[in-house]
Design a protein around this motif. Structure first.
Motif, PDB file in Angstrom:
ATOM      1  N   THR A  64       0.846  -1.124   0.072  1.00  0.00           N
ATOM      2  CA  THR A  64      -0.072  -0.071  -0.055  1.00  0.00           C
ATOM      3  C   THR A  64       0.705   1.235   0.021  1.00  0.00           C
ATOM      4  OG1 THR A  64       0.091  -0.123   2.459  1.00  0.00           O
ATOM      5  CG2 THR A  64      -2.029  -1.112   1.233  1.00  0.00           C
ATOM      6  N   TRP A  65       2.175   1.287  -0.150  1.00  0.00           N
ATOM      7  CA  TRP A  65       3.050   2.279   0.029  1.00  0.00           C
ATOM      8  C   TRP A  65       2.989   3.088  -1.182  1.00  0.00           C
ATOM      9  CZ3 TRP A  65       8.094   3.325  -2.829  1.00  0.00           C
ATOM     10  CH2 TRP A  65       8.627   4.338  -2.279  1.00  0.00           C
ATOM     11  N   ARG A  66       2.139   4.171  -1.225  1.00  0.00           N
ATOM     12  CA  ARG A  66       1.843   4.969  -2.385  1.00  0.00           C
ATOM     13  C   ARG A  66       1.432   6.252  -1.982  1.00  0.00           C
ATOM     14  NH1 ARG A  66       1.073   3.879  -7.638  1.00  0.00           N
ATOM     15  NH2 ARG A  66       1.041   1.593  -7.133  1.00  0.00           N
ATOM     16  N   ASP A  67       1.732   7.464  -2.726  1.00  0.00           N
ATOM     17  CA  ASP A  67       1.125   8.850  -2.682  1.00  0.00           C
ATOM     18  C   ASP A  67       1.500   9.402  -3.937  1.00  0.00           C
ATOM     19  OD1 ASP A  67       0.035  10.851  -1.721  1.00  0.00           O
ATOM     20  OD2 ASP A  67       1.191  11.245  -0.051  1.00  0.00           O
ATOM     21  N   ASP A  68       0.623  10.132  -4.437  1.00  0.00           N
ATOM     22  CA  ASP A  68       0.648  10.891  -5.673  1.00  0.00           C
ATOM     23  C   ASP A  68       0.668  12.346  -5.867  1.00  0.00           C
ATOM     24  OD1 ASP A  68       0.984   8.626  -7.537  1.00  0.00           O
ATOM     25  OD2 ASP A  68      -0.881   8.013  -6.944  1.00  0.00           O
ATOM     26  N   ASP A  69       1.577  13.067  -6.369  1.00  0.00           N
ATOM     27  CA  ASP A  69       1.286  14.779  -6.591  1.00  0.00           C
ATOM     28  C   ASP A  69       0.963  15.648  -5.294  1.00  0.00           C
ATOM     29  OD1 ASP A  69       1.616  14.264  -9.228  1.00  0.00           O
ATOM     30  OD2 ASP A  69      -0.267  13.686  -9.774  1.00  0.00           O
ATOM     31  N   TYR A 128       8.989   2.620  -7.576  1.00  0.00           N
ATOM     32  CA  TYR A 128       9.110   4.050  -8.406  1.00  0.00           C
ATOM     33  C   TYR A 128       9.114   5.037  -7.426  1.00  0.00           C
ATOM     34  CZ  TYR A 128       4.289   5.457  -8.343  1.00  0.00           C
ATOM     35  OH  TYR A 128       2.977   5.885  -7.935  1.00  0.00           O
ATOM     36  N   VAL A 129       9.747   6.215  -7.890  1.00  0.00           N
ATOM     37  CA  VAL A 129       9.655   7.613  -7.251  1.00  0.00           C
ATOM     38  C   VAL A 129       9.732   8.549  -8.583  1.00  0.00           C
ATOM     39  CG1 VAL A 129      11.014   7.085  -5.297  1.00  0.00           C
ATOM     40  CG2 VAL A 129      12.184   7.905  -7.143  1.00  0.00           C
ATOM     41  N   ALA A 130       9.049   9.745  -8.204  1.00  0.00           N
ATOM     42  CA  ALA A 130       8.954  10.665  -9.271  1.00  0.00           C
ATOM     43  C   ALA A 130       8.840  12.097  -8.731  1.00  0.00           C
ATOM     44  CB  ALA A 130       7.425  10.541 -10.166  1.00  0.00           C
ATOM     45  N   VAL A 131       9.531  12.996  -9.538  1.00  0.00           N
ATOM     46  CA  VAL A 131       9.565  14.286  -9.149  1.00  0.00           C
ATOM     47  C   VAL A 131       9.387  15.277 -10.608  1.00  0.00           C
ATOM     48  CG1 VAL A 131      11.386  16.338  -8.328  1.00  0.00           C
ATOM     49  CG2 VAL A 131      11.615  13.997  -7.536  1.00  0.00           C
ATOM     50  N   GLN A 153       5.927  15.436  -5.842  1.00  0.00           N
ATOM     51  CA  GLN A 153       6.546  14.219  -6.388  1.00  0.00           C
ATOM     52  C   GLN A 153       5.487  13.168  -6.124  1.00  0.00           C
ATOM     53  OE1 GLN A 153       8.988  13.841  -2.158  1.00  0.00           O
ATOM     54  NE2 GLN A 153       9.383  15.688  -3.281  1.00  0.00           N
ATOM     55  N   SER A 154       5.826  11.736  -6.276  1.00  0.00           N
ATOM     56  CA  SER A 154       5.031  10.752  -6.010  1.00  0.00           C
ATOM     57  C   SER A 154       5.973   9.570  -5.792  1.00  0.00           C
ATOM     58  CB  SER A 154       4.158  10.526  -7.350  1.00  0.00           C
ATOM     59  OG  SER A 154       3.485  11.475  -7.685  1.00  0.00           O
ATOM     60  N   TYR A 155       5.395   8.598  -5.253  1.00  0.00           N
ATOM     61  CA  TYR A 155       6.014   7.226  -5.148  1.00  0.00           C
ATOM     62  C   TYR A 155       5.128   6.151  -4.983  1.00  0.00           C
ATOM     63  CZ  TYR A 155       4.982   7.843  -0.240  1.00  0.00           C
ATOM     64  OH  TYR A 155       4.096   8.107   0.865  1.00  0.00           O
ATOM     65  N   GLY A 156       5.541   4.895  -5.106  1.00  0.00           N
ATOM     66  CA  GLY A 156       4.664   3.485  -5.059  1.00  0.00           C
ATOM     67  C   GLY A 156       5.315   2.392  -5.332  1.00  0.00           C
ATOM     68  N   GLU A 171       4.793  -7.438  -6.426  1.00  0.00           N
ATOM     69  CA  GLU A 171       4.920  -7.957  -4.918  1.00  0.00           C
ATOM     70  C   GLU A 171       6.131  -7.751  -4.165  1.00  0.00           C
ATOM     71  OE1 GLU A 171       2.231  -9.637  -3.678  1.00  0.00           O
ATOM     72  OE2 GLU A 171       1.131  -9.218  -5.220  1.00  0.00           O
ATOM     73  N   GLN A 172       7.264  -7.600  -4.991  1.00  0.00           N
ATOM     74  CA  GLN A 172       8.803  -7.604  -4.242  1.00  0.00           C
ATOM     75  C   GLN A 172       8.767  -6.159  -4.216  1.00  0.00           C
ATOM     76  OE1 GLN A 172      10.622 -10.051  -3.287  1.00  0.00           O
ATOM     77  NE2 GLN A 172       8.747 -11.523  -3.995  1.00  0.00           N
ATOM     78  N   THR A 173       8.475  -5.572  -3.036  1.00  0.00           N
ATOM     79  CA  THR A 173       8.341  -4.198  -2.580  1.00  0.00           C
ATOM     80  C   THR A 173       9.866  -3.645  -2.180  1.00  0.00           C
ATOM     81  OG1 THR A 173       7.614  -4.501  -0.336  1.00  0.00           O
ATOM     82  CG2 THR A 173       6.035  -4.032  -2.183  1.00  0.00           C
ATOM     83  N   PHE A 174      10.137  -2.386  -2.128  1.00  0.00           N
ATOM     84  CA  PHE A 174      11.308  -1.651  -1.708  1.00  0.00           C
ATOM     85  C   PHE A 174      11.756  -2.193  -0.240  1.00  0.00           C
ATOM     86  CE2 PHE A 174      11.072   1.812  -4.572  1.00  0.00           C
ATOM     87  CZ  PHE A 174      12.127   1.472  -5.414  1.00  0.00           C
TER      88      PHE A 174
END
Length: 274
Positions: free
Chosen positions: A31-36, A53-56, A77-80, A84-87
């Protein structure tokens, strides 16, 4: 970055102000996720394993294990997760400012870099996390030292680094002043004398100097004197009195100022290197 700019940045970074909000190691959930969103702090992620992924801004990155990511403050920024193999990652949230300016607004650096020596960086993060969690009264110093080492490693891997903010103009105005201070630490430097180098009124000079370095001229001079004193105490056999005189200071006053800056008397500081 040419030699003039490197000289400026070496002095300019001595005014860097750091604060660690959190440091930890985490296996992120699906569930690790956040956008914009736009955070007010910087974030460092050292990816040990997994994918995501990460985004700037509009740029998205998929860092591999062994990557160090910097997500700068006040940038969209965003990340997610991507599978299945999460960070599994070491991470840190922190502020880094120079005279009120976010460090990574003044420097143009990549979002993701590959680290040449991952075990060494892992050890740096282990020290950072241990210091952040420690109740010891010296933990704050160790925390800042560990974060500085990580940031230095990031910048080394980011070469070439470009300056993108007001320091470009400040370089032209202040490089000669900073060099003059370095060469005249033993003199009784005054704001009026330093201002005259640029033909500025002392009050205006003080404002420009503090905006550039984050310190007043006298604070900066004293910090450079204490930096030189620490080096002499650690690496030379000069007596405390001789060091004080080499910096143009009366020995008793020097000892008092040194303890104010380091928390140790000069003799105690030297003994720590024995």
């Amino acid at each position: 970055m040419d030699n003039e700019k490197q000289t400026f940045w070496r002095s300019y970074l001595s005014g860097l102000q750091l604060s660690v909000a959190v440091a930890a190691y985490t296996k992120v959930p699906l569930t690790w996720r956040d956008d914009d969103y736009v955070p007010d702090i910087n974030k460092l992620y050292f990816i040990e394993d997994g994918e995501g992924y990460v985004a700037v801004g509009d740029d998205r990155y998929y860092p591999k294990p062994g990557s160090l990511c910097l997500l700068p403050a006040e940038r969209r920024q965003s990340y997610g997760t991507t599978g299945e193999q999460t960070f599994s990652k070491y991470w840190c949230h922190f502020t880094a400012k120079l005279g009120g300016l976010h460090l990574f607004h003044a420097l143009e650096v990549p979002v993701v870099v590959r680290i040449d020596d991952p075990p060494r960086l892992k050890a740096m993060f282990d020290r950072l996390i241990a210091a952040h969690q420690s109740p010891d009264w010296t933990a704050g110093m160790l925390e800042q030292a560990a974060l500085l080492e990580i940031l230095a490693a990031f910048l080394e891997q980011s070469r070439p680094v470009a300056a993108v903010a007001s320091p470009e103009g400040a370089i032209q105005k202040m490089t000669s002043v900073l060099a003059y201070i370095e060469a005249h630490l033993a003199d009784n430097l005054t704001v009026e004398e330093l201002a005259a180098l640029l033909h500025f009124h002392p009050n205006y000079f003080s404002r420009v100097f503090k905006r550039t370095t984050g310190l007043s001229p006298i604070q900066y001079v004293n910090r450079k004197r204490m930096d030189k004193a620490r080096h002499q105490l650690a690496f030379t056999g000069m007596s405390v009195s001789a060091i004080a005189l080499s910096l143009g200071m009366e020995p008793t006053y020097f000892s008092r100022m040194f303890k104010e800056h380091t928390g140790l008397a000069p003799s105690e500081y030297r003994e720590s290197f024995a």
